[in-house]
Every structure is written in C-alpha cells, then in structure tokens.
Design a protein around this motif. Sequence first.
Motif, PDB file in Angstrom:
ATOM      1  N   VAL A   1       9.299  45.321  31.920  1.00  0.00           N
ATOM      2  CA  VAL A   1       9.347  45.995  33.225  1.00  0.00           C
ATOM      3  C   VAL A   1       7.939  45.896  33.802  1.00  0.00           C
ATOM      4  O   VAL A   1       6.982  46.372  33.188  1.00  0.00           O
ATOM      5  N   PRO A   2       7.773  45.252  34.965  1.00  0.00           N
ATOM      6  CA  PRO A   2       6.426  45.058  35.510  1.00  0.00           C
ATOM      7  C   PRO A   2       5.830  46.320  36.130  1.00  0.00           C
ATOM      8  O   PRO A   2       6.550  47.230  36.516  1.00  0.00           O
ATOM      9  N   PHE A   3       4.506  46.337  36.198  1.00  0.00           N
ATOM     10  CA  PHE A   3       3.737  47.376  36.901  1.00  0.00           C
ATOM     11  C   PHE A   3       3.995  48.792  36.386  1.00  0.00           C
ATOM     12  O   PHE A   3       4.025  49.743  37.162  1.00  0.00           O
ATOM     13  N   VAL A   4       4.191  48.940  35.081  1.00  0.00           N
ATOM     14  CA  VAL A   4       4.522  50.254  34.521  1.00  0.00           C
ATOM     15  C   VAL A   4       3.385  51.253  34.728  1.00  0.00           C
ATOM     16  O   VAL A   4       3.613  52.358  35.228  1.00  0.00           O
ATOM     17  N   GLU A   5       2.167  50.882  34.344  1.00  0.00           N
ATOM     18  CA  GLU A   5       1.040  51.816  34.471  1.00  0.00           C
ATOM     19  C   GLU A   5       0.759  52.162  35.935  1.00  0.00           C
ATOM     20  O   GLU A   5       0.456  53.304  36.269  1.00  0.00           O
ATOM     21  N   THR A   6       0.896  51.159  36.807  1.00  0.00           N
ATOM     22  CA  THR A   6       0.716  51.417  38.246  1.00  0.00           C
ATOM     23  C   THR A   6       1.799  52.364  38.748  1.00  0.00           C
ATOM     24  O   THR A   6       1.519  53.292  39.523  1.00  0.00           O
ATOM     25  N   GLY A   7       3.043  52.145  38.306  1.00  0.00           N
ATOM     26  CA  GLY A   7       4.155  53.001  38.707  1.00  0.00           C
ATOM     27  C   GLY A   7       3.959  54.438  38.262  1.00  0.00           C
ATOM     28  O   GLY A   7       4.259  55.384  39.005  1.00  0.00           O
ATOM     29  N   ILE A   8       3.439  54.617  37.040  1.00  0.00           N
ATOM     30  CA  ILE A   8       3.194  55.968  36.531  1.00  0.00           C
ATOM     31  C   ILE A   8       2.107  56.659  37.347  1.00  0.00           C
ATOM     32  O   ILE A   8       2.253  57.819  37.746  1.00  0.00           O
ATOM     33  N   ALA A   9       0.999  55.950  37.605  1.00  0.00           N
ATOM     34  CA  ALA A   9      -0.085  56.529  38.402  1.00  0.00           C
ATOM     35  C   ALA A   9       0.388  56.869  39.818  1.00  0.00           C
ATOM     36  O   ALA A   9       0.087  57.942  40.348  1.00  0.00           O
ATOM     37  N   LEU A  10       1.168  55.956  40.409  1.00  0.00           N
ATOM     38  CA  LEU A  10       1.702  56.212  41.755  1.00  0.00           C
ATOM     39  C   LEU A  10       2.648  57.411  41.767  1.00  0.00           C
ATOM     40  O   LEU A  10       2.719  58.141  42.757  1.00  0.00           O
ATOM     41  N   SER A  11       3.366  57.620  40.662  1.00  0.00           N
ATOM     42  CA  SER A  11       4.270  58.767  40.607  1.00  0.00           C
ATOM     43  C   SER A  11       3.499  60.072  40.731  1.00  0.00           C
ATOM     44  O   SER A  11       3.960  61.019  41.380  1.00  0.00           O
ATOM     45  N   VAL A  12       2.311  60.127  40.131  1.00  0.00           N
ATOM     46  CA  VAL A  12       1.484  61.339  40.232  1.00  0.00           C
ATOM     47  C   VAL A  12       0.995  61.519  41.669  1.00  0.00           C
ATOM     48  O   VAL A  12       1.058  62.621  42.223  1.00  0.00           O
ATOM     49  N   VAL A  13       0.560  60.424  42.273  1.00  0.00           N
ATOM     50  CA  VAL A  13       0.079  60.476  43.664  1.00  0.00           C
ATOM     51  C   VAL A  13       1.196  60.925  44.601  1.00  0.00           C
ATOM     52  O   VAL A  13       1.038  61.869  45.398  1.00  0.00           O
ATOM     53  N   VAL A  14       2.344  60.251  44.521  1.00  0.00           N
ATOM     54  CA  VAL A  14       3.452  60.506  45.450  1.00  0.00           C
ATOM     55  C   VAL A  14       4.060  61.892  45.231  1.00  0.00           C
ATOM     56  O   VAL A  14       4.274  62.648  46.191  1.00  0.00           O
ATOM     57  N   LEU A  15       4.332  62.251  43.978  1.00  0.00           N
ATOM     58  CA  LEU A  15       4.946  63.559  43.716  1.00  0.00           C
ATOM     59  C   LEU A  15       3.990  64.692  44.073  1.00  0.00           C
ATOM     60  O   LEU A  15       4.418  65.721  44.603  1.00  0.00           O
ATOM     61  N   GLY A  16       2.693  64.500  43.807  1.00  0.00           N
ATOM     62  CA  GLY A  16       1.714  65.510  44.210  1.00  0.00           C
ATOM     63  C   GLY A  16       1.683  65.679  45.722  1.00  0.00           C
ATOM     64  O   GLY A  16       1.655  66.803  46.230  1.00  0.00           O
ATOM     65  N   ALA A  17       1.730  64.556  46.449  1.00  0.00           N
ATOM     66  CA  ALA A  17       1.727  64.620  47.914  1.00  0.00           C
ATOM     67  C   ALA A  17       2.994  65.277  48.448  1.00  0.00           C
ATOM     68  O   ALA A  17       2.947  66.067  49.400  1.00  0.00           O
ATOM     69  N   ILE A  18       4.137  64.960  47.831  1.00  0.00           N
ATOM     70  CA  ILE A  18       5.413  65.560  48.252  1.00  0.00           C
ATOM     71  C   ILE A  18       5.360  67.078  48.106  1.00  0.00           C
ATOM     72  O   ILE A  18       5.792  67.829  48.981  1.00  0.00           O
ATOM     73  N   VAL A  19       4.801  67.538  46.962  1.00  0.00           N
ATOM     74  CA  VAL A  19       4.689  68.981  46.725  1.00  0.00           C
ATOM     75  C   VAL A  19       3.687  69.598  47.700  1.00  0.00           C
ATOM     76  O   VAL A  19       3.955  70.639  48.305  1.00  0.00           O
ATOM     77  N   ALA A  20       2.531  68.949  47.882  1.00  0.00           N
ATOM     78  CA  ALA A  20       1.492  69.487  48.766  1.00  0.00           C
ATOM     79  C   ALA A  20       1.989  69.613  50.206  1.00  0.00           C
ATOM     80  O   ALA A  20       1.686  70.587  50.895  1.00  0.00           O
ATOM     81  N   LEU A  21       2.753  68.618  50.646  1.00  0.00           N
ATOM     82  CA  LEU A  21       3.246  68.612  52.025  1.00  0.00           C
ATOM     83  C   LEU A  21       4.582  69.328  52.183  1.00  0.00           C
ATOM     84  O   LEU A  21       5.133  69.399  53.272  1.00  0.00           O
ATOM     85  N   HIS A  22       5.109  69.842  51.060  1.00  0.00           N
ATOM     86  CA  HIS A  22       6.382  70.580  51.056  1.00  0.00           C
ATOM     87  C   HIS A  22       7.485  69.757  51.726  1.00  0.00           C
ATOM     88  O   HIS A  22       8.205  70.237  52.617  1.00  0.00           O
ATOM     89  N   VAL A  23       7.616  68.504  51.296  1.00  0.00           N
ATOM     90  CA  VAL A  23       8.593  67.582  51.886  1.00  0.00           C
ATOM     91  C   VAL A  23      10.007  68.016  51.508  1.00  0.00           C
ATOM     92  O   VAL A  23      10.320  68.171  50.328  1.00  0.00           O
ATOM     93  N   LYS A  24      10.845  68.215  52.497  1.00  0.00           N
ATOM     94  CA  LYS A  24      12.246  68.588  52.265  1.00  0.00           C
ATOM     95  C   LYS A  24      13.118  67.339  52.408  1.00  0.00           C
ATOM     96  O   LYS A  24      13.831  67.156  53.389  1.00  0.00           O
ATOM     97  N   ALA A  25      13.043  66.482  51.430  1.00  0.00           N
ATOM     98  CA  ALA A  25      13.796  65.228  51.468  1.00  0.00           C
ATOM     99  C   ALA A  25      15.273  65.489  51.225  1.00  0.00           C
ATOM    100  O   ALA A  25      15.631  66.422  50.497  1.00  0.00           O
ATOM    101  N   PRO A  26      16.156  64.660  51.813  1.00  0.00           N
ATOM    102  CA  PRO A  26      17.584  64.752  51.468  1.00  0.00           C
ATOM    103  C   PRO A  26      17.751  64.520  49.967  1.00  0.00           C
ATOM    104  O   PRO A  26      16.952  63.792  49.357  1.00  0.00           O
ATOM    105  N   LEU A  27      18.767  65.109  49.375  1.00  0.00           N
ATOM    106  CA  LEU A  27      18.956  65.038  47.931  1.00  0.00           C
ATOM    107  C   LEU A  27      19.026  63.591  47.436  1.00  0.00           C
ATOM    108  O   LEU A  27      18.404  63.248  46.427  1.00  0.00           O
ATOM    109  N   ALA A  28      19.756  62.737  48.150  1.00  0.00           N
ATOM    110  CA  ALA A  28      19.893  61.338  47.722  1.00  0.00           C
ATOM    111  C   ALA A  28      18.534  60.635  47.702  1.00  0.00           C
ATOM    112  O   ALA A  28      18.228  59.871  46.778  1.00  0.00           O
TER     113      ALA A  28
END
Length: 199
Positions: A89-116
């Motif tokens: 599976v390519p870019f695993v370490e990059t994907g993990i690091a990006l998950s921290v960035v993106v999920l942290g931003a989602i929480v910080a900005l209180h994003v109310k994304a649709p469930l899907a």
Amino acid sequence: MKSAIKSGLLALAAVALPAVASAHPAIGEAAGFGHGFAHPISGLDHILAMVMVGVFAFQLGGRATWLVPTIFVLVMGLGGVLGIAGINVPFVETGIALSVVVLGAIVALHVKAPLATALGIIGLFAIFHGYAHGAEMPENAAAAGYAAGFMVATALLHVAGLALGYLIGRAGERQGLFVTRTAGGIATIAGVGILTGLI
C-alpha cells in the motif's frame, strides 16, 4: 465540572482496565495480543489520530457517535490484514501523518460533515493506520491475537476521544469551543511536524 471530569476519567479507566489486564505478553495468541495492543499506543501519530476520531464522532453526534469509531476499527482491521499479508500500500507514512493534520483540523474547525463523507474520510485513513500495524507485526506474534490487540487499543483511544468530547461539551459552549479548537489545533500542528519530519 470537576465531578464531570472525575466521572469521565473513572468511566474511561473502567473500560480500559480489562483490556490492559489482558495485554500481558505470554505465548501464542496472548503474545500476539500484547504486541498488537502496545503498537497503537506507542506512537504519537496513532494516538493523536485515534483520539481525534473520537472527538470528531462526538461532535457529529447521533449515529455517528458509534458508527464513525466502529467503521474506523473495522476498516483498520482490513488494512492490518493487507500489512500482515505483505500486500503493498503506497504512501502509508504520509497517509498517517496527513490523518493527524486533517482530523485535527476537522475537530478544530468543528466541521459538521455528512455521515457518508465522514465515513469516507476516516475509512481512508483507517487503511493506512491498519496497514502500518499489520506490516510491523513481530515475527513471533500470532496474527489473529495481534490484530485483536491493535483493534482493542484503537477502540479504547476512540473512547478516550469520545470522553474528551463529552467533557469539553460539559464545559459550556464558549469554553468548550475554545478547548476543542485548541486540541484540534495542537493535533494539526503536531501532524505537520510528523509530516515534515520535525517530530
């Protein structure tokens, strides 16, 4: 407020205690479980991402409260199978690091994304986290026990995130929003540090 924090911490300890007690490495399945359980809690990237998944689920509310963490754990198990099997599976370490960035931003900005959309985002990141756990399985560990271990540890980190979300909610709307933005912002900054190799 203090009683709410005490209640949340006691509930978290009660949930975590049986799994921690079962995590002593021994032989066969027990050794696999112990190694698997230790893996998600041994890296800052995994801890931050998993806790942010829990907070995100709490922020979404409703069915997302249990569905987001459940789907993450299930898809992560699939990623773990890919890692154990040695399927690339390519870019695993990059994907993990990006998950921290993106999920942290989602929480910080209180994003109310649709469930899907929320499930799609966490499912994508779950593959990377699961793959990393599976690919780093020790040779002497039993695969089934190891997978069960990292899935239980991940679920407990999600519970910690849900408990954090609950406690933040009890702090009141104004203070809670500040704490949420601060927690998400710290996770995002840490994620950027992980992504760039500074952490």
